[in-house]
Design an enzyme around this catalytic site. Structure first.
Site, PDB file in Angstrom:
ATOM      1  CG  ASP A 264      76.391 -41.060 -27.428  1.00 29.26           C
ATOM      2  OD1 ASP A 264      76.297 -40.578 -28.579  1.00 29.26           O
ATOM      3  OD2 ASP A 264      77.323 -40.788 -26.653  1.00 29.26           O
ATOM      4  CB  VAL A 265      73.250 -40.986 -32.549  1.00 25.53           C
ATOM      5  CG1 VAL A 265      71.749 -41.004 -32.286  1.00 25.53           C
ATOM      6  CG2 VAL A 265      73.814 -39.567 -32.450  1.00 25.53           C
TER       7      VAL A 265
ATOM      8  CE1 TYR B 166      71.537 -24.498 -34.032  1.00 25.58           C
ATOM      9  CE2 TYR B 166      69.567 -24.942 -32.752  1.00 25.58           C
ATOM     10  CZ  TYR B 166      70.303 -24.106 -33.558  1.00 25.58           C
ATOM     11  OH  TYR B 166      69.796 -22.874 -33.892  1.00 25.58           O
TER      12      TYR B 166
ATOM     13  CE1 TYR C 140      74.046 -27.813 -35.979  1.00 25.76           C
ATOM     14  CE2 TYR C 140      73.937 -25.892 -37.411  1.00 25.76           C
ATOM     15  CZ  TYR C 140      73.310 -26.953 -36.777  1.00 25.76           C
ATOM     16  OH  TYR C 140      71.964 -27.156 -36.946  1.00 25.76           O
TER      17      TYR C 140
ATOM     18  CE  LYS D 130      72.802 -30.347 -38.346  1.00 23.84           C
ATOM     19  NZ  LYS D 130      71.931 -31.509 -38.155  1.00 23.84           N
TER      20      LYS D 130
HETATM   21  N1  LIG Z   1      66.717 -25.028 -34.412  1.00 27.66           N
HETATM   22  C1  LIG Z   1      67.247 -24.614 -35.565  1.00 27.66           C
HETATM   23  O1  LIG Z   1      67.266 -23.417 -35.888  1.00 27.66           O
HETATM   24  C2  LIG Z   1      67.795 -25.612 -36.538  1.00 27.66           C
HETATM   25  C3  LIG Z   1      68.115 -25.180 -37.827  1.00 27.66           C
HETATM   26  C4  LIG Z   1      68.634 -26.081 -38.738  1.00 27.66           C
HETATM   27  C5  LIG Z   1      68.813 -27.399 -38.372  1.00 27.66           C
HETATM   28  N2  LIG Z   1      68.492 -27.796 -37.117  1.00 27.66           N
HETATM   29  C6  LIG Z   1      68.704 -29.195 -36.777  1.00 27.66           C
HETATM   30  O2  LIG Z   1      67.489 -29.763 -36.332  1.00 27.66           O
HETATM   31  C7  LIG Z   1      67.764 -30.760 -35.350  1.00 27.66           C
HETATM   32  C8  LIG Z   1      67.027 -30.466 -34.057  1.00 27.66           C
HETATM   33  O3  LIG Z   1      67.381 -29.170 -33.611  1.00 27.66           O
HETATM   34  P1  LIG Z   1      66.818 -28.513 -32.259  1.00 27.66           P
HETATM   35  O4  LIG Z   1      66.729 -27.077 -32.487  1.00 27.66           O
HETATM   36  O5  LIG Z   1      65.633 -29.276 -31.794  1.00 27.66           O
HETATM   37  O6  LIG Z   1      68.100 -28.768 -31.315  1.00 27.66           O
HETATM   38  P2  LIG Z   1      68.319 -29.461 -29.901  1.00 27.66           P
HETATM   39  O7  LIG Z   1      69.772 -29.302 -29.585  1.00 27.66           O
HETATM   40  O8  LIG Z   1      67.330 -28.969 -28.912  1.00 27.66           O
HETATM   41  O9  LIG Z   1      67.952 -30.971 -30.189  1.00 27.66           O
HETATM   42  C9  LIG Z   1      68.890 -31.984 -30.403  1.00 27.66           C
HETATM   43  C10 LIG Z   1      68.400 -33.244 -29.713  1.00 27.66           C
HETATM   44  O10 LIG Z   1      69.386 -34.262 -29.938  1.00 27.66           O
HETATM   45  C11 LIG Z   1      69.726 -34.849 -28.679  1.00 27.66           C
HETATM   46  N3  LIG Z   1      71.111 -35.330 -28.749  1.00 27.66           N
HETATM   47  C12 LIG Z   1      72.249 -34.599 -28.681  1.00 27.66           C
HETATM   48  N4  LIG Z   1      73.307 -35.408 -28.745  1.00 27.66           N
HETATM   49  C13 LIG Z   1      72.841 -36.679 -28.876  1.00 27.66           C
HETATM   50  C14 LIG Z   1      73.448 -37.943 -28.990  1.00 27.66           C
HETATM   51  N5  LIG Z   1      74.778 -38.087 -28.979  1.00 27.66           N
HETATM   52  N6  LIG Z   1      72.662 -39.036 -29.114  1.00 27.66           N
HETATM   53  C15 LIG Z   1      71.298 -38.913 -29.117  1.00 27.66           C
HETATM   54  N7  LIG Z   1      70.657 -37.740 -28.978  1.00 27.66           N
HETATM   55  C16 LIG Z   1      71.431 -36.634 -28.871  1.00 27.66           C
HETATM   56  C17 LIG Z   1      69.543 -33.725 -27.672  1.00 27.66           C
HETATM   57  O11 LIG Z   1      69.424 -34.220 -26.347  1.00 27.66           O
HETATM   58  C18 LIG Z   1      68.273 -33.062 -28.194  1.00 27.66           C
HETATM   59  O12 LIG Z   1      67.124 -33.708 -27.723  1.00 27.66           O
HETATM   60  C19 LIG Z   1      69.289 -30.823 -35.222  1.00 27.66           C
HETATM   61  O13 LIG Z   1      69.803 -31.771 -36.134  1.00 27.66           O
HETATM   62  C20 LIG Z   1      69.690 -29.427 -35.663  1.00 27.66           C
HETATM   63  O14 LIG Z   1      71.025 -29.388 -36.112  1.00 27.66           O
HETATM   64  C21 LIG Z   1      68.004 -26.938 -36.190  1.00 27.66           C
END
Ligand SMILES: NC(=O)c1ccc[n+]([C@@H]2O[C@H](COP(=O)([O-])OP(=O)(O)OC[C@H]3O[C@@H](n4cnc5c(N)ncnc54)[C@H](O)[C@@H]3O)[C@@H](O)[C@H]2O)c1
Length: 253
Positions: free
Chosen positions: A62-63, A93, A157, A161
């Site tokens: 858990d980060v 997210y 959110y 960011k």
């Molecule tokens: N998908 C998009 O459109 C998008 C756009 C811009 C930025 N992002 C960013 O890209 C990254 C990945 O996005 P995604 O779409 O794969 O989202 P996602 O929510 O599927 O992935 C997030 C991952 O982080 C893990 N996680 C959550 N809380 C955690 C914690 N406390 N400790 C460790 N791990 C934890 C989750 O289990 C998951 O595997 C994120 O930082 C998101 O904000 C995504």
């Protein structure tokens, strides 16, 4: 291979974009530490990498918890002998949905900041002593085009960011003297599972965003991997403190 024998810690690497980074880094020869709150997902990605002949471990992390992030760094060093790369990808997210700022609860706000802001700091704090002792390191933070667009209805959110970009700039100044580069990727709206299932998205939202991009197709997780590999490799040694929009030309300056 651009990352041969480099050790890369990827947080939130159990699914979506983080999984794409993990698989892509392994293909470039990196040994990958998948630090993830959902251990089964991390184990599945580690198994995929090993099936392809790569090296990976899954670490339940858990980060937002310092004890976990220290253990993440310790295990990376114990298993692979060092840490060269950290990708601060983990974030809240999935499932956040869209809602007005005054409907966000204090608990939601605090958890968002604990994971998305404090989490990046904690992971950085955990790996930097090792990078300092090695005299080099690459840290990649993850922002979002929502910050540049000022996207409404996700205030916690979007604010988190913006903090990723602030941290990138200030940490680049603090860590440059140790040979550590700190950069940031800002994805556009990307078709991860989390985006596809996002509650409250108005009909036609994806199509509208695509129409505002220069490149007229939805962004996929793999579209982000090349930039991440570049920022993790020695090809980007003279770049630090920067945020790259990797979004098919959605945000233009
Ligand atoms: N998908 C998009 O459109 C998008 C756009 C811009 C930025 N992002 C960013 O890209 C990254 C990945 O996005 P995604 O779409 O794969 O989202 P996602 O929510 O599927 O992935 C997030 C991952 O982080 C893990 N996680 C959550 N809380 C955690 C914690 N406390 N400790 C460790 N791990 C934890 C989750 O289990 C998951 O595997 C994120 O930082 C998101 O904000 C995504």
């Amino acid at each position: 291979m651009k990352l041969k024998d480099k050790v890369a810690v990827i947080t939130g690497g159990g699914r979506g974009i983080g999984r794409a980074y993990a698989l892509g880094f392994a293909k470039e020869g990196a040994k990958v530490v998948i630090a993830e709150i959902v251990l089964e997902n991390a184990q599945a990605v580690a198994a995929e990498i090993e099936d392809e002949g790569g090296a990976a471990i899954a670490v339940k992390t858990d980060v937002s918890k310092e004890k976990d992030t220290r253990e993440m760094a310790r295990l990376a060093i114990e298993k692979f002998g060092g840490i060269d790369i950290l990708v601060n990808n983990a974030a809240i997210y999935y499932g956040i949905g869209m809602k007005p700022f005054h409907v966000i609860s204090e608990e939601e706000w605090d958890r968002m900041m604990a994971v998305n802001v404090k989490g990046g700091w904690m992971c950085t704090k955990a790996v930097v002593p090792q990078m300092q002792s090695q005299g080099s390191g690459k840290i990649i933070n993850v922002a979002s085009g929502t910050f540049f667009a000022g996207l409404p209805m996700m205030l916690h959110y979007v604010t988190s960011k913006g903090a990723a970009i602030a941290m990138t700039r200030a940490l680049a100044r603090e860590l440059g003297a140790f040979g550590i580069n700190v950069n940031c990727i800002s994805p556009g709206f990307t078709m991860s599972e989390a985006s596809k299932d996002m509650p409250g998205i108005p009909p036609g939202f994806t199509e509208q965003l695509v129409s505002m991009q220069c490149i007229k197709r939805p962004e996929q997780p793999n579209d982000l991997v090349g930039t991440a590999v570049f920022l993790a490799s020695d090809k980007s040694d003279w770049i630090t403190g920067q945020t790259l929009e990797v979004d098919g030309g959605f945000i233009l300056w």
